[in-house]
Design an enzyme around this catalytic site. Structure first.
Site, PDB file in Angstrom:
ATOM      1  CG  PHE A 155      -0.206   0.088   2.539  1.00 51.07           C
ATOM      2  CD1 PHE A 155       0.034   1.308   3.157  1.00 51.07           C
ATOM      3  CD2 PHE A 155       0.254  -1.057   3.185  1.00 51.07           C
ATOM      4  CE1 PHE A 155       0.712   1.386   4.367  1.00 51.07           C
ATOM      5  CE2 PHE A 155       0.927  -1.003   4.392  1.00 51.07           C
ATOM      6  CZ  PHE A 155       1.162   0.227   4.988  1.00 51.07           C
ATOM      7  CB  CYS A 156       1.766   3.900  -1.560  1.00 51.17           C
ATOM      8  SG  CYS A 156       0.796   3.953  -3.078  1.00 51.17           S
ATOM      9  CB  THR A 157      -0.023   8.445  -0.141  1.00 45.91           C
ATOM     10  OG1 THR A 157       1.169   8.416   0.626  1.00 45.91           O
ATOM     11  CG2 THR A 157      -0.924   9.567   0.364  1.00 45.91           C
TER      12      THR A 157
END
Length: 266
Positions: free
Chosen positions: A179-181
């Site tokens: 995941f990331c922003t």
């Protein structure tokens, strides 16, 4: 005036991106849009702010690009404009990994919707990896996530190769969830990981911001604030502005507790 902020990206074939730059910049400027838009042969990535109706028109302009019809955005609001100017930049990659041949337009992991994310990461056979930079992870991440402690996304491939060697030595072949922003880094990371020969690879569709927007706080597995790349610095679970400020010396977020340290200088 309420300012609407839209964070977006879309991987798509964009061969004439350089020729489109000036028209996009002129259109967004005429709408009073500020923020940053990156365009490359692999697609478009950006965060922009403006009047709600101007943001709608700007996104419609992007969706009119061939291949970008399905572009989605994550929205939030601010009392003041979080950007000083508009930048529309030509890039080799819309998110820089630096590994030739990594192409999310031809190979990518499995998208997981925010409402299905908790079940995936609660599975003991899933290894959860935060693909963001160390200073982002420091102020908030998902419960149980591995922090690669990278200073830039360019460091992720080398970290993952070493991590995979460790998994292989232990005889483990877990599901890999990343995941990331906003979804762009973890999507590109899944393309890289699958090209490395790993099959069970998943990523959070829409990223942390979409998760915070979708999943009720009572059900969240998110801990802390989410770092954002504008003057808000961080947002809470309800996407309101957090209490972190940006240190203009090192570029890192500083918490209210950190600002009480005797070495802190505003």
């Amino acid at each position: 005036m309420t300012v609407r902020i839209a964070a977006f990206y879309k991987f798509f074939r964009f061969p004439d991106y350089a020729a489109r730059r000036q028209a996009l910049a002129q259109k967004f400027c005429a709408l009073g849009i500020k923020g940053s838009v990156l365009i490359a042969e692999e697609g478009v990535n950006g965060t922009i702010a403006g009047r709600p109706e101007a943001i709608d028109e700007a996104l419609a302009t992007l969706r009119a690009l061939p291949g970008a019809e399905a572009l989605e955005a994550k929205f939030s609001e601010a009392a003041d404009m979080p950007f000083a100017r508009l930048k529309v930049r030509l890039k080799r990659e819309i998110v820089t990994m630096g590994v030739p041949g990594t192409d999310p337009n031809s190979l990518v992991g499995t998208y997981v919707k925010p409402e299905d994310w908790n079940a995936l990461i609660a599975d003991p056979d899933t290894v959860l990896i935060d693909t963001r930079n160390d200073y982002e992870v420091a102020i908030g991440t998902f419960e149980g996530a591995i922090d690669p402690q990278t200073e830039s996304f360019r460091e992720f491939p080398a970290w993952f190769r070493a991590f995979r060697e460790k998994l292989d030595a232990e005889g483990r072949k877990p599901k890999i969830a990343m995941f990331c922003t906003g979804g762009i880094r973890c999507e590109k990371a899944t393309s890289f990981v699958k090209a490395e020969g790993v099959d069970d690879v998943f990523h959070l569709e829409g990223g942390i911001l979409k998760y915070l927007e979708t999943v009720p706080e009572a059900e969240t597995r998110w801990r802390g604030d989410c770092y954002v790349f504008d003057e808000r610095v961080s947002v809470r679970h309800d996407l309101t502005q957090g209490e972190h400020v940006l240190c203009h010396a090192c570029g890192r977020p500083v918490s209210p507790e950190g600002r009480q340290h005797p070495d802190y200088e505003e």
